[in-house]
Scaffold this motif. Structure first.
Motif, mmCIF file in Angstrom:
data_model
loop_
_atom_site.group_PDB
_atom_site.id
_atom_site.type_symbol
_atom_site.label_atom_id
_atom_site.label_comp_id
_atom_site.label_asym_id
_atom_site.label_seq_id
_atom_site.Cartn_x
_atom_site.Cartn_y
_atom_site.Cartn_z
ATOM 1 N N ARG A 1 0.831 -1.213 0.000
ATOM 2 C CA ARG A 1 0.000 0.000 0.000
ATOM 3 C C ARG A 1 0.866 1.264 0.000
ATOM 4 N NH1 ARG A 1 -5.161 1.141 0.204
ATOM 5 N NH2 ARG A 1 -5.909 3.030 1.236
ATOM 6 N N ARG A 2 1.983 1.212 0.743
ATOM 7 C CA ARG A 2 2.865 2.391 0.813
ATOM 8 C C ARG A 2 4.107 2.239 -0.054
ATOM 9 N NH1 ARG A 2 1.171 6.978 1.598
ATOM 10 N NH2 ARG A 2 3.196 7.715 2.333
ATOM 11 N N GLN A 3 4.203 1.096 -0.776
ATOM 12 C CA GLN A 3 5.371 0.800 -1.603
ATOM 13 C C GLN A 3 6.677 0.951 -0.795
ATOM 14 O OE1 GLN A 3 5.711 1.948 -5.613
ATOM 15 N NE2 GLN A 3 3.541 1.717 -6.062
ATOM 16 N N LEU A 4 6.690 0.278 0.330
ATOM 17 C CA LEU A 4 7.844 0.334 1.223
ATOM 18 C C LEU A 4 8.875 -0.708 0.819
ATOM 19 C CD1 LEU A 4 5.926 0.440 4.628
ATOM 20 C CD2 LEU A 4 6.963 2.387 3.439
ATOM 21 N N PRO A 5 10.124 -0.320 0.638
ATOM 22 C CA PRO A 5 11.164 -1.348 0.524
ATOM 23 C C PRO A 5 11.234 -2.125 1.830
ATOM 24 C CG PRO A 5 12.143 0.835 0.769
ATOM 25 C CD PRO A 5 10.672 1.050 0.612
ATOM 26 N N VAL A 6 11.516 -3.418 1.743
ATOM 27 C CA VAL A 6 11.454 -4.289 2.920
ATOM 28 C C VAL A 6 12.779 -5.014 3.098
ATOM 29 C CG1 VAL A 6 10.246 -6.192 4.040
ATOM 30 C CG2 VAL A 6 8.975 -4.616 2.563
ATOM 31 N N TRP A 7 13.345 -4.874 4.285
ATOM 32 C CA TRP A 7 14.536 -5.632 4.677
ATOM 33 C C TRP A 7 14.149 -6.644 5.742
ATOM 34 C CZ3 TRP A 7 19.407 -5.360 2.623
ATOM 35 C CH2 TRP A 7 19.697 -4.258 1.802
#
Length: 537
Positions: free
Chosen positions: A230-236
């Protein structure tokens, strides 16, 4: 009237806990006598293996495991595995027999002299009921404590003469009440707090999401994906996590953060808000100094563990159940940008060409990945090869990866047996270092005796490779005891009744893995001699 034994068994049935992991001694025989036909007893030949199997079973099933150990010596043997279960946030009730009450004061043989002190601080709660009539209530309390956040092991010391005591009407009624009580605690955070976090996410110029193993353990995988998309967050992925909290084939997935202070901060540099979900901040090791966060970067932790929130060295924290809070957060934030590209469909992975003899660990892991079924549950305890494993095996669904977060060895071999017992419908492939395997080698007997179809793959480098890497990193030359010549994993496995094979090249390794995971009726061990590839920070 009913006995303490009968009341305790009815309590266990009411909770669906009819599998007991144990290694019996004389103080446990009264609990086990006339063992019910609807219960299953899983025998381990050493107590650390018993707890390790229960750990894997509890994580695989999402339920609380029941362990039965032999008074003080058995608890002592199991302590390393109990420490691991605590680090893994594994719900587990560990029981141990105790000498009869009439001889406890004189500390007769097999008396656990200070029973509640022995397993601390690794357990959340340790207790010895003051009366036999209190055993059912103590068991119920133990399950409630083990299952509420932060989940983890608890301990009960139970005198061996308590089980035959008959309960009067009042005590029997109390035992029935204890059996039906349930405690639920994973509620969403206060809505204004979540609204405030949503505003911070929307105001951030370049936010990033970091997920930990509790996302998977608490069933929050889909909620984390929904928020990221939804927020187009990069994820680690948070470092040194025992489970995977986000699909590793997702376009937003970036990889695993390094576990050291300076490198981790540099990796997240450029982000102005870091949202960490379901992980501590952070599991750092080794020590590489530097700022905890880059200049201009803020951090918020969402966790169900108040201890993790309190000890975080930086940032704000919100203590609440992960799934309901993430679901609410995803509803509250505005959608950002275009739709995220779909995840690529799985495609067949080709078996790599040989790159020497022995083959490199990278080639061996690629061969294993090429042959394992899509729905494999992976267990990993090959520390020097973990980085390569995460490169070649991209976990893309929940409940599919287990590793210890405790820092010690002995989890993997035993946990794989427990995980397969808990999820018999899914193949389990365990990658276990030849050094790591020795800490829980007797788990092979249990796998063979109960025909548990685990595929054990041992990338054998004949050394403690991870320690040699640490030695170079810490500039500590000349350390003894890091080479392991003379180990013959295939012979050891066969001695415990497990069929074993030694892979000669990548194609042979892939063939063996494919055959072992294709409807096997029991365990198989595959030894793959490899060269060492040191990890990097």
């Amino acid at each position: 009237m009913t006995t303490v034994r009968a009341a305790a068994r009815e309590l266990l049935r009411s909770r669906g806990v009819t599998t007991v992991f144990g290694n019996p001694g004389s103080t446990e025989l009264p609990f086990l006598q006339d063992f019910p036909a609807d219960f299953r007893y899983v025998l381990g030949l050493q107590e650390a293996v018993v707890v390790g199997m229960a750990d894997g079973y509890a994580q695989a099933t999402g339920t609380t495991a029941l362990v039965n150990l032999h008074t003080a010596p058995g608890v002592g043997n199991a302590m390393g595995a109990i420490v691991t279960a605590a680090a893994n946030h594994t719900p587990m009730v560990v029981t141990a027999g105790q000498q009869v009450r009439a001889m406890m004061t004189m500390e007769a043989l097999l008396t656990n002299a200070d029973a509640t002190a022995l397993p601390r601080p690794a357990v959340k709660w340790a207790y010895e009921p003051p009366r036999a009539q209190d055993v059912p209530a103590a068991l119920a309390r133990a399950f409630h404590i083990a299952e509420t956040a932060p989940r983890g092991p608890v301990f009960l010391s139970l005198p061996m003469d308590d089980w035959d005591v008959e309960l009067d009407e009042a005590a029997e009624r109390a035992a029935r009440h204890a059996a039906v009580r349930r405690v639920h605690d994973l509620t969403a955070a206060d809505r204004p707090c979540v609204e405030a976090l949503a505003r911070r996410l929307e105001a951030a110029v370049n936010p990033v999401l970091v997920t930990g193993g509790s996302v998977d353990a608490e069933g929050a995988w889909s909620a984390a994906v929904a928020l990221a998309e939804r927020r187009q967050l990069p994820v680690w992925a948070s470092p040194v996590e025992g489970r995977v909290g986000f699909p590793e084939n997702h376009p937003l997935y970036q990889g695993v953060l390094p576990p050291a202070i300076g490198p981790l901060a540099r990796t997240l540099a450029g982000h102005d808000l870091v949202l960490v979900v379901g992980a501590p901040v952070f599991r750092y090791y080794p020590y590489v100094p530097g700022p905890l966060l880059a200049e201009g970067c803020e951090l918020v932790l969402l966790t169900s563990d108040p201890g993790e929130a309190a000890r975080a060295p930086v940032g704000d924290a919100l203590v609440a159940g992960l799934r309901p809070t993430l679901e609410l957060l995803a509803e509250l934030v505005d959608k950002r940008g275009d739709a995220v590209p779909a995840r690529p469909a799985r495609c067949a992975v080709e078996v790599p060409e040989a790159d020497g003899e022995p083959m490199s660990a990278a080639i061996a892991l690629a061969a294993v990945a090429s042959a394992a079924p899509e729905d494999t549950v992976w267990v990993n305890e090959s520390p020097s090869n973990l980085q390569l494993f995460r490169d070649h095996v991209r976990v893309d669904r929940p409940d599919s990866f287990l590793m210890t977060t405790g820092g010690g060895l002995g989890f993997g071999l035993a946990a794989a047996v427990g995980a397969q017992l808990g999820r018999p419908e899914r193949p389990v492939v365990a990658l276990i270092g030849d050094g790591s395997a020795q800490y829980a080698i007797t788990a092979l007997w249990t796998a063979a005796a109960y025909r548990v179809p685990v595929t054990f793959v041992v990338p054998a480098n004949r050394e403690y490779a991870i320690l040699k890497w640490f030695g170079r990193f810490e500039n500590t030359p000349g350390v003894p005891g890091l080479d392991l010549p003379g180990l013959d994993l295939c012979s050891l496995a066969r001695g415990y009744g497990v069929p074993a094979h030694r892979a000669t090249d990548p194609a042979h390794l892939a063939e063996l893995v494919g055959a072992a995971t294709a409807g096997a009726e029991g365990p198989v061990l595959i030894e793959a001699p490899v060269t060492t590839v040191p990890p990097t920070l």
